[in-house]
Motif scaffolding. Structure first.
Motif, mmCIF file in Angstrom:
data_model
loop_
_atom_site.group_PDB
_atom_site.id
_atom_site.type_symbol
_atom_site.label_atom_id
_atom_site.label_comp_id
_atom_site.label_asym_id
_atom_site.label_seq_id
_atom_site.Cartn_x
_atom_site.Cartn_y
_atom_site.Cartn_z
ATOM 1 N N LEU A 145 31.641 103.698 22.674
ATOM 2 C CA LEU A 145 32.896 104.197 22.125
ATOM 3 C C LEU A 145 32.660 105.455 21.301
ATOM 4 O O LEU A 145 31.603 105.618 20.658
ATOM 5 C CB LEU A 145 33.571 103.130 21.249
ATOM 6 N N ASP A 147 34.848 107.216 18.289
ATOM 7 C CA ASP A 147 36.001 107.112 17.389
ATOM 8 C C ASP A 147 37.000 106.049 17.891
ATOM 9 O O ASP A 147 38.206 106.297 18.023
ATOM 10 C CB ASP A 147 36.690 108.472 17.253
ATOM 11 N N ASP A 148 36.489 104.865 18.191
ATOM 12 C CA ASP A 148 37.274 103.707 18.661
ATOM 13 C C ASP A 148 37.902 103.915 20.032
ATOM 14 O O ASP A 148 38.755 103.119 20.452
ATOM 15 C CB ASP A 148 38.375 103.332 17.655
ATOM 16 N N THR A 150 37.082 103.937 23.979
ATOM 17 C CA THR A 150 36.037 103.512 24.906
ATOM 18 C C THR A 150 35.817 104.579 25.967
ATOM 19 O O THR A 150 36.726 104.931 26.733
ATOM 20 C CB THR A 150 36.429 102.185 25.577
#
Length: 250
Positions: A145, A147-148, A150
């Protein structure tokens, strides 16, 4: 003159009638030999019926509750004793996992800020136990990932890891993601400074083997915070930092 005798009329029927007397014995009663006419008549006793108090439901509930708690305590003690015996026999230690290498074989971002990525990820699994083996089962899920978001996903290979064994595996992760203009700008700036933060997640079903006993399936959960120098395709990416945490999820 001789005194005249006064003659009073006498009622012969009243004189001959028997005098009324108070009966010493009540009608229908039997006179005993020790009967005392001067004593007051005996008091008649009224029979008293004794009834048992109703059983209280609270007492039954308390007894059931105490029995349940006692059974639960015995079960907990038995489980704790069995776990203590197993611990003394096998001396279990948690395995460890590290991300050793990350190679980007494909990474591109189109004008709509949609990213496509293919990573070759190399992971080392270390089993330090003398008497415990690990079965890595099917159904795993790996992901990288940014920054969050995927970027790519893959799976861990299925194999058995023996006692005191280190196994290094390389797996392919690929996928696509929508970054957006702000995230794309942040990524460009981080590439210029040579510090791009990534996060690796791994959820792998495993079964532990204690001697000849194969236990139930649990999930090995690995989380790694990575910092790489670049996301340029075709180059071996340098891992500046790699910090991994591991725990078992029952």
């Amino acid at each position: 003159m001789a005194e005249q005798q006064k003659i009073h009329p006498v009622d012969l029927e009243a004189a001959n009638a028997p005098k009324a007397t108070t009966p010493l014995v009540p009608p229908g009663a039997t006179r005993s030999d020790n009967f005392n006419p001067a004593a007051p008549p005996p008091r008649r006793s009224i029979p008293v019926s004794h009834t048992l108090p109703p059983k209280k439901r609270g007492n039954c509930f308390c007894r059931c509750l105490c029995c349940s708690l006692l059974t639960l305590i015995i079960i907990i003690i038995a489980i704790a004793a069995a776990a203590g015996i197993l611990y003394l026999i096998f001396r279990p230690k948690l395995p460890s996992y590290t991300v050793d290498r990350l190679r980007i074989t494909a990474f591109s971002i189109d004008p709509n800020f949609a990213a496509r990525a293919t990573f070759d990820l190399t992971v080392t699994a270390n089993n330090p136990n003398k008497k415990i083996g690990i079965y890595y089962e099917d159904g795993s899920h790996l992901s990288v990932l940014y920054d969050d978001t995927t970027l790519c996903t893959g799976s861990f290979p299925v194999f058995y890891q023996g006692h005191r064994n280190k196994t290094t595996v390389t797996t392919v992760l690929d996928g696509q993601a929508q970054l957006g203009s702000q995230l794309f700008s942040a990524l460009q700036q981080q590439q210029q400074t040579g510090s791009v933060p990534l996060r690796f997640k791994g959820d792998v079903p495993v079964k532990l083997k204690l001697g000849g006993l194969k236990l139930w399936k649990v999930t090995a959960r690995v989380r790694c915070d990575l910092v790489v120098n670049s996301l340029t395709a075709g180059n071996l990416i340098s891992l500046k930092t790699s910090n991994c945490k591991f725990r078992l999820k029952l």
